[in-house]
Motif scaffolding. Structure first.
Motif, PDB file in Angstrom:
ATOM      1  N   LEU A  73       0.731  -1.263   0.038  1.00  0.00           N
ATOM      2  CA  LEU A  73       0.094  -0.007   0.016  1.00  0.00           C
ATOM      3  C   LEU A  73       0.783   1.263  -0.038  1.00  0.00           C
ATOM      4  O   LEU A  73       0.667   2.362  -0.654  1.00  0.00           O
ATOM      5  CB  LEU A  73      -1.025   0.020   1.206  1.00  0.00           C
ATOM      6  N   PRO A 114      -2.097   7.820  -2.563  1.00  0.00           N
ATOM      7  CA  PRO A 114      -3.447   7.951  -2.115  1.00  0.00           C
ATOM      8  C   PRO A 114      -4.665   8.040  -3.307  1.00  0.00           C
ATOM      9  O   PRO A 114      -5.815   7.607  -3.086  1.00  0.00           O
ATOM     10  CB  PRO A 114      -3.259   9.264  -1.440  1.00  0.00           C
ATOM     11  N   ARG A 134      -5.734   4.666  -4.540  1.00  0.00           N
ATOM     12  CA  ARG A 134      -6.540   4.118  -3.425  1.00  0.00           C
ATOM     13  C   ARG A 134      -7.680   4.679  -2.836  1.00  0.00           C
ATOM     14  O   ARG A 134      -9.042   3.951  -3.048  1.00  0.00           O
ATOM     15  CB  ARG A 134      -5.658   4.036  -1.997  1.00  0.00           C
ATOM     16  N   SER A 147     -10.137   3.663   9.564  1.00  0.00           N
ATOM     17  CA  SER A 147      -8.989   3.455   8.766  1.00  0.00           C
ATOM     18  C   SER A 147      -8.906   4.253   7.580  1.00  0.00           C
ATOM     19  O   SER A 147      -8.077   4.881   6.788  1.00  0.00           O
ATOM     20  CB  SER A 147      -9.014   1.987   8.215  1.00  0.00           C
ATOM     21  N   THR A 148     -10.214   4.699   6.910  1.00  0.00           N
ATOM     22  CA  THR A 148     -10.499   5.768   6.088  1.00  0.00           C
ATOM     23  C   THR A 148      -9.913   6.958   6.366  1.00  0.00           C
ATOM     24  O   THR A 148      -9.193   7.651   5.449  1.00  0.00           O
ATOM     25  CB  THR A 148     -11.956   5.961   5.782  1.00  0.00           C
ATOM     26  N   LEU A 195      -5.959   6.604   6.288  1.00  0.00           N
ATOM     27  CA  LEU A 195      -5.442   6.606   4.726  1.00  0.00           C
ATOM     28  C   LEU A 195      -5.759   8.142   4.257  1.00  0.00           C
ATOM     29  O   LEU A 195      -4.220   8.386   3.725  1.00  0.00           O
ATOM     30  CB  LEU A 195      -6.574   6.038   3.952  1.00  0.00           C
ATOM     31  N   PRO A 244      -0.340   4.198   5.256  1.00  0.00           N
ATOM     32  CA  PRO A 244      -0.851   2.977   4.453  1.00  0.00           C
ATOM     33  C   PRO A 244      -1.365   1.716   4.944  1.00  0.00           C
ATOM     34  O   PRO A 244      -0.880   0.548   4.912  1.00  0.00           O
ATOM     35  CB  PRO A 244       0.695   2.713   3.899  1.00  0.00           C
TER      36      PRO A 244
END
Length: 246
Positions: A84, A89, A92, A115-116, A119, A124
């Protein structure tokens, strides 16, 4: 063997994925393998490590077989984070369908969390669903949106989406599949302090990493691992462009 383990969780996830790829219901897979639908459901719930002959029988019905190996403890997370870290970004976020889902949320008050949020702040970490914070007083509006979005709630008992009431007040995980992708909600009385981060031409209101680590055990474990890897020199540290604000 403990009642639940990563092995049981991994077997459950792989079996669900392979079954979904072949567009089979639990009942159809059970009929192919000559077992009960409840046996398939138990394995896909990942509550405990199932009998290996049964697992082999189910995968054989899917034209698959298990391969067994050993690795350093939790090295799968390190490998995933390494992969990742090499992705932008933007890629992703596009893969996650974040902007499309946020546009569809419209006027529903929310913050990005879990986790959003991590990110968006440069970590990662794996993200498999858009994670938002929603206030309890907006629950009815959220339920109305889920209805319009053809939402199905995650049913932990059966290891599938569906069969549960959509309303967050009803028992069950705050995890839904919608026509715009998967969404997890963290229900709260009031929103925590938010910061704003920018990617490309768009700004996002997110829960800061410190608050994420205090309120989301799932994301916190990933962030702690990421930071330890940064200390060890195995991955770059987090460095988002952000400004505070309500």
């Amino acid at each position: 063997m403990p009642e639940s383990s990563r092995l049981a969780t991994d077997i459950a996830a792989i079996l669900r994925r392979e079954r979904h790829v072949q567009r089979l219901t639990q009942r159809q897979l059970a009929d192919r393998a000559g077992v009960s639908q409840s046996a398939v459901a138990r394995i896909e719930r990942g509550e405990r490590v199932p009998a290996i002959p049964l697992v082999e029988r189910l995968f054989a019905a899917l034209g698959r077989q298990l391969a067994v190996t050993v690795e350093q403890l939790d090295s799968h997370l390190d490998a995933e984070m390494d992969a990742l870290a090499g992705r932008s970004p933007a890629d992703r976020l596009d893969e996650l369908g974040l902007d499309r889902l946020l546009d569809r949320l419209g006027e529903l008050p929310h913050l990005l969390t879990g986790s959003t949020a991590a990110l968006l702040q440069g970590a990662p970490v794996p993200v498999d669903a858009v994670e938002i914070a929603v206030r309890w007083r907006d629950s009815a509006r959220f339920t109305a949106w889920l209805t319009v979005a053809y939402g199905q709630r995650w049913n932990a008992r059966w290891g599938e989406f569906g069969g549960l009431y959509l309303e967050p007040e009803e028992p069950g995980e705050h995890h839904w599949m919608t026509r715009y992708g998967e969404i997890r909600a963290q229900m709260c009385d009031e929103f925590p302090e938010a910061i704003e981060v920018r990617h490309g031409e768009r700004s996002y209101r997110v829960v800061p990493l410190v608050a994420v680590e205090l309120t989301d055990p799932r994301a916190a474990a990933l962030l702690r691992r990421h930071r330890q890897r940064a200390v060890d020199g195995r991955t770059p540290d987090i460095g988002p462009t952000a400004r505070t604000g309500r």
